[in-house]
Design a protein around this motif. Structure first.
Motif, mmCIF file in Angstrom:
data_model
loop_
_atom_site.group_PDB
_atom_site.id
_atom_site.type_symbol
_atom_site.label_atom_id
_atom_site.label_comp_id
_atom_site.label_asym_id
_atom_site.label_seq_id
_atom_site.Cartn_x
_atom_site.Cartn_y
_atom_site.Cartn_z
ATOM 1 N N ILE A 176 1.098 -28.506 -14.216
ATOM 2 C CA ILE A 176 2.129 -28.545 -15.257
ATOM 3 C C ILE A 176 1.848 -27.495 -16.324
ATOM 4 O O ILE A 176 2.742 -26.751 -16.751
ATOM 5 C CB ILE A 176 2.215 -29.949 -15.886
ATOM 6 C CG1 ILE A 176 2.727 -30.962 -14.849
ATOM 7 C CG2 ILE A 176 3.121 -29.934 -17.112
ATOM 8 C CD1 ILE A 176 2.765 -32.390 -15.358
ATOM 9 N N GLU A 177 0.580 -27.402 -16.744
ATOM 10 C CA GLU A 177 0.205 -26.427 -17.771
ATOM 11 C C GLU A 177 0.375 -24.993 -17.271
ATOM 12 O O GLU A 177 0.817 -24.112 -18.013
ATOM 13 C CB GLU A 177 -1.241 -26.663 -18.199
ATOM 14 C CG GLU A 177 -1.435 -27.968 -18.966
ATOM 15 C CD GLU A 177 -2.902 -28.315 -19.166
ATOM 16 O OE1 GLU A 177 -3.198 -29.034 -20.131
ATOM 17 O OE2 GLU A 177 -3.742 -27.869 -18.350
ATOM 18 N N GLU A 180 4.084 -24.157 -17.312
ATOM 19 C CA GLU A 180 4.571 -23.893 -18.663
ATOM 20 C C GLU A 180 4.132 -22.520 -19.165
ATOM 21 O O GLU A 180 4.893 -21.813 -19.825
ATOM 22 C CB GLU A 180 4.067 -24.986 -19.615
ATOM 23 C CG GLU A 180 4.704 -26.351 -19.363
ATOM 24 C CD GLU A 180 4.094 -27.440 -20.223
ATOM 25 O OE1 GLU A 180 3.027 -27.187 -20.834
ATOM 26 O OE2 GLU A 180 4.668 -28.552 -20.268
ATOM 27 N N SER A 181 2.907 -22.127 -18.827
ATOM 28 C CA SER A 181 2.403 -20.839 -19.307
ATOM 29 C C SER A 181 3.033 -19.661 -18.578
ATOM 30 O O SER A 181 3.180 -18.578 -19.142
ATOM 31 C CB SER A 181 0.875 -20.779 -19.160
ATOM 32 O OG SER A 181 0.504 -20.746 -17.796
ATOM 33 N N TYR A 183 6.099 -19.949 -17.043
ATOM 34 C CA TYR A 183 7.560 -20.166 -17.049
ATOM 35 C C TYR A 183 8.127 -20.323 -15.630
ATOM 36 O O TYR A 183 9.148 -19.740 -15.275
ATOM 37 C CB TYR A 183 8.268 -19.013 -17.777
ATOM 38 C CG TYR A 183 7.769 -18.810 -19.187
ATOM 39 C CD1 TYR A 183 8.150 -19.675 -20.219
ATOM 40 C CD2 TYR A 183 6.898 -17.767 -19.495
ATOM 41 C CE1 TYR A 183 7.676 -19.510 -21.511
ATOM 42 C CE2 TYR A 183 6.412 -17.593 -20.787
ATOM 43 C CZ TYR A 183 6.813 -18.461 -21.786
ATOM 44 O OH TYR A 183 6.327 -18.292 -23.060
ATOM 45 N N SER A 185 8.470 -23.460 -12.255
ATOM 46 C CA SER A 185 8.470 -24.894 -12.010
ATOM 47 C C SER A 185 7.133 -25.350 -11.430
ATOM 48 O O SER A 185 6.362 -24.550 -10.881
ATOM 49 C CB SER A 185 9.595 -25.257 -11.034
ATOM 50 O OG SER A 185 9.318 -24.732 -9.750
ATOM 51 N N GLU A 186 6.891 -26.655 -11.529
ATOM 52 C CA GLU A 186 5.647 -27.203 -10.994
ATOM 53 C C GLU A 186 5.583 -27.026 -9.472
ATOM 54 O O GLU A 186 4.518 -26.757 -8.910
ATOM 55 C CB GLU A 186 5.516 -28.689 -11.355
ATOM 56 C CG GLU A 186 4.202 -29.304 -10.904
ATOM 57 C CD GLU A 186 4.084 -30.776 -11.286
ATOM 58 O OE1 GLU A 186 3.054 -31.380 -10.944
ATOM 59 O OE2 GLU A 186 5.026 -31.312 -11.915
#
Length: 223
Positions: A176-177, A180-181, A183, A185-186
């Motif tokens: 997840i992190e 996010e870093s 940009y 999807s998981e």
């Protein structure tokens, strides 16, 4: 198998095995396929029942969990080993990681922690906390030695995005992190992680982290 996660329980204390069995068999997606009270029996049972995950005690009389882990990993690369320890600075646990285990779990872990760890190891997505990962690296780094030429050469096979993911994994970031870093999807991260592990020829995330530190490309220290 039945589509469930097949688990082999290895502990020299019968009451411990009974407790784990009760917890695991209450889950719809987990099945206990065997038990063993020692290292040699664990190797034999792994050959017999082909578990997805071995929940391995470390300190056992006779053949200990480190030697059993090494044998199982070498003979059955499709089987993951999650080692059990009494405290998180146990040298035996770190020895098992070096032998090929995919992670370790404290014996006093809460029920949901154990289930989450087992499922994570099964899907090859084992993530230790930054604190534990840092402690692990402090123990194993002095014994890593100089990286072999072929280890460094594996990095060249990574695409730029895969290298970004690899470095993020080395810093202890979760999927997840990482998403996010970067940009993305998981699910995209999971795809990249799978490719990174395959190209680097490592079993799972924890061994990818060790490789990154072995190669000196981990970047910022874990916090």
């Amino acid at each position: 198998m039945t589509g469930k996660i097949g688990v082999l329980l290895v502990d020299d204390q019968e009451l411990i095995r009974v407790g784990f069995r009760m917890v695991l068999e209450a889950e719809e997606d987990i099945e206990v396929v065997g038990e063993a009270s020692g290292g040699r029996a664990a190797i034999e049972e792994t050959a017999r029942c082909s578990p997805d995950v071995v929940l391995m005690d470390i300190r056992m009389p006779g053949l200990d969990g480190i030697a059993a882990t090494q044998s199982i990993v070498q003979r059955h690369p499709q089987t993951r080993v999650l080692v059990l320890t009494t405290f998180d600075l146990d040298e035996y646990a770190f020895g098992a990681i070096r032998a090929g285990a995919s992670g370790f779990l404290l014996k006093d872990a809460h029920r949901q922690e154990m289930l989450a760890a087992l499922r994570a190891v099964h899907r090859g997505d084992a993530v230790l906390s930054p604190r534990v990962t840092r402690t692990l690296l402090q123990h194993v780094s002095p014994r890593l030695g100089t990286p072999a030429a072929d280890e460094g050469g594996r990095l060249a096979a990574l695409t730029e995005r895969e290298r970004d993911v690899f470095l993020a994994m080395a810093r202890g970031m979760s999927n997840i992190e990482i998403g996010e870093s970067l940009y993305v999807s998981e699910s995209t991260v999971k795809t990249h992680v799978g490719r990174v592990l395959a190209k680097l020829d490592v079993r799972d995330r924890i061994h990818a982290v060790i490789l990154a530190h072995r190669l000196g490309v981990a970047g910022d220290p874990l916090v």
